[in-house]
Design a protein around this motif. Structure first.
Motif, mmCIF file in Angstrom:
data_model
loop_
_atom_site.group_PDB
_atom_site.id
_atom_site.type_symbol
_atom_site.label_atom_id
_atom_site.label_comp_id
_atom_site.label_asym_id
_atom_site.label_seq_id
_atom_site.Cartn_x
_atom_site.Cartn_y
_atom_site.Cartn_z
ATOM 1 N N GLU A 34 0.827 -1.206 0.000
ATOM 2 C CA GLU A 34 0.000 0.000 0.000
ATOM 3 C C GLU A 34 0.864 1.261 0.000
ATOM 4 O O GLU A 34 0.513 2.263 -0.636
ATOM 5 N N ARG A 38 -0.193 0.480 -4.149
ATOM 6 C CA ARG A 38 -1.108 -0.593 -4.514
ATOM 7 C C ARG A 38 -2.411 -0.470 -3.739
ATOM 8 O O ARG A 38 -2.422 -0.081 -2.560
ATOM 9 N N LEU A 40 -5.402 -2.685 -2.198
ATOM 10 C CA LEU A 40 -5.682 -4.068 -1.815
ATOM 11 C C LEU A 40 -7.093 -4.190 -1.265
ATOM 12 O O LEU A 40 -7.613 -3.258 -0.637
ATOM 13 N N GLY A 365 -4.049 -8.686 -5.602
ATOM 14 C CA GLY A 365 -4.449 -7.583 -4.747
ATOM 15 C C GLY A 365 -5.486 -7.918 -3.694
ATOM 16 O O GLY A 365 -6.273 -7.057 -3.296
#
Length: 425
Positions: A34, A38, A40, A365
Motif C-alpha cells: 500500500e 497498490r 488491496l 491484490g
C-alpha cells in the motif's frame, strides 16, 4: 582493546510458539504494498467499521449523552449499571446465577480471555481448544504457561467436534474446555445435543467451560444459537461476549465475561479475576456507557443476516462462488462473519496456504488469512470475512479463481512432465 558490542534486548522464549497471522507477516507485507501505491482488498480481519458498518445510533448517543461522567476510574469489574444490565440480559436467556458481581467488563473479549487463563493456569496445565480455533485462545494459553491440546473440528463433519475424541484428550493436567460458538473461522453453529455432551464431559472431569459467544446473534438461514451456561447449570462456566461484532463497535473495546455455576465452586476463580481486574485498574469507561443500550435496545443485527441483508447476501455470494469453482469446496457458514474454503483438485497439488496467500496479495491484490494460522494440521484452507458487499465478494472470488486456475495448470504440466520422464525410462 575495544568494548564488546552491546547485546540486543532478548524477549520471552515462549513468544516463538505464538502465531497470529491475522495481523502478522502478510498484513505487514500488505502495508508495504500500500505504501507503494497498490490498492488491496483486505479480507483478513472481521472489522465491520472498515467495510462501512457503523455502531447503531442508539449506542453512539448513549456514550455522547453521558461523556462528562467518564473521567474517573470505575470499579475494576466495570460500571455497576452496565454489569447489572448484562446480568439481567443473560438471566433472560436462562443463565443461572446471573449476578452483577459475577460480571467482568474488559477492554474487549481478548483482554478477558487472557485474564481468565492467567487466573486459571499453573505451568504445564492443559486447555482443550478447538482446531480450527481463533488463535488468541492458543496464544493466551501458551503465554500463561499452559499447553493447548487440540480437539479436531473436521470439515467432513461440518466442523463440529467429536465429543468422544474430546474425552480421550482429557488428562490429569487438563483444566478447561474452550468452545467457540458460532465458530471463528469455520462459521459452524453447534446444536444443543452436541453441547450437552460436551458439558457432560466437563462435569465428569471437573473442567471449567470457557465459552466464546461473541458471534451469538450472527446466524443465517435456520441456524439456532444455544448458549452453554444454561446447559451447564451449577457447573462452572465462563461466558464471553461484547460489542465488537453483533453491535459493530470493535474500536470501542468493550467485552464482558460472566461467571456462572455453584458459588462455592467459582469463588476462588472469581476472586482471582477480581484481583487481576484491579491490577489493570479498570476497562475503557466511555464504551461501557453503551452496554445498557446494547443489551436492552432494538435488534439491529438480524436484518443484516436475513435474506436481502448485507451479511446474508455476501455469504450467499461466497457460497455461489465456491459452488461455481472447480478449485474450491466450502462448508457453508451457519453463523459468524467468515467463510473457510478449501482448495481442491489440481490446484491443491503441492498447495501451501501461506505461499498462496502471499501470491494472491501480490498478483491479485487480495489479502486473506492462511487456514493453518488457525491451528489446523492441514494447509489447503484460507479464511475470508463476509463483511464486504456481495459485488466485492464476487470480484474477490473471481481473482482467487484466476490464481487457482493458473496454479492448477502449472501443477498439471508438472504431472505431465513427470509422466513423460517416467515413460522415457
Amino acid at each position: 582493546m575495544s568494548a564488546p558490542a552491546p547485546l540486543p534486548v532478548s524477549t520471552r522464549q515462549r513468544l516463538s510458539e505464538v502465531r497470529y497471522e491475522i495481523r502478522g507477516e502478510l498484513a505487514r507485507r500488505a502495508g508495504e504494498l500500500e505504501a507503494q501505491g497498490r490498492t488491496l482488498i483486505k479480507l483478513n480481519i472481521g472489522n465491520p467499521g472498515s467495510f462501512g458498518f457503523r455502531a447503531p445510533a442508539h449506542l453512539q448517543h448513549a456514550i455522547a449523552d453521558d461523556m462528562d461522567r467518564t473521567d474517573p476510574y470505575t470499579h475494576q469489574q466495570g460500571l455497576p449499571h452496565a454489569r447489572e444490565a448484562i446480568a439481567a440480559a443473560y438471566a433472560r436467556r436462562g443463565m443461572p446465577d446471573a449476578h452483577a458481581d459475577r460480571v467482568f467488563i474488559g477492554n474487549g473479549v481478548s483482554e478477558l480471555i487472557d485474564m481468565a487463563l492467567r487466573a486459571l493456569l499453573n505451568p504445564g496445565d492443559e486447555v482443550l481448544v478447538p482446531s480450527p480455533d481463533y488463535p488468541l485462545w492458543s496464544a493466551a494459553t501458551i503465554l500463561n504457561d499452559g499447553r493447548p491440546v487440540y480437539y479436531r473440528c473436521r470439515p467432513e463433519d461440518g466442523f463440529a467436534p467429536d465429543p468422544n475424541e474430546i474425552e480421550t484428550l482429557v488428562s490429569g493436567r487438563t483444566r478447561a474446555i474452550v468452545l467457540i460458538n458460532p465458530n471463528n473461522p469455520s462459521g459452524a453453529s453447534y446444536p444443543r445435543a452436541l453441547l450437552e455432551r460436551i458439558v457432560a464431559i466437563a462435569r465428569k472431569h471437573n473442567l471449567l467451560l470457557l465459552v466464546d459467544e461473541i458471534y451469538d446473534q450472527i446466524l443465517y438461514d435456520d441456524a439456532v444459537f444455544e448458549p452453554v451456561a444454561p446447559l451447564a447449570g451449577d457447573h462452572p462456566c465462563l461466558t464471553f461476549s461484547g460489542l465488537s461484532k453483533v453491535h459493530r463497535a470493535c474500536g470501542w473495546r468493550v467485552g464482558w465475561g460472566l461467571l456462572s455455576g455453584q458459588a462455592s465452586r467459582v469463588a476462588e476463580l472469581r476472586a482471582a479475576m477480581d484481583l487481576l481486574s484491579a491490577l489493570r485498574l479498570c476497562a475503557n469507561v466511555p464504551g461501557q456507557l453503551a452496554i445498557e443500550a446494547a443489551v436492552n435496545g432494538p435488534d439491529t443485527i438480524s436484518p443484516l443476516c436475513a435474506p436481502g441483508g448485507r451479511l446474508y447476501e455476501s455469504r450467499k455470494a461466497v457460497i455461489a462462488a465456491c459452488a461455481a469453482s472447480e478449485h474450491l469446496d466450502l462448508v457453508a457458514p451457519a453463523g459468524a462473519l467468515y467463510a473457510f474454503p478449501a482448495v481442491v483438485g489440481e490446484a491443491a497439488r503441492g498447495f501451501d496456504d501461506h505461499q498462496f496467500a502471499l501470491q494472491l496479495m501480490e498478483e491479485e491484490g487480495v489479502l486473506v488469512v492462511p487456514g493453518s494460522s488457525f491451528n489446523v494440521p492441514y494447509h489447503h484452507h484460507f479464511r475470508v470475512t463476509l463483511l464486504p458487499d456481495a459485488a466485492t465478494i464476487a470480484d474477490v472470488f473471481g481473482r482467487i479463481d484466476r490464481l487457482l486456475t493458473r496454479r492448477a495448470e502449472a501443477a498439471g504440466k508438472v504431472v505431465q512432465l513427470a509422466g513423460r520422464l517416467t515413460a522415457a525410462r
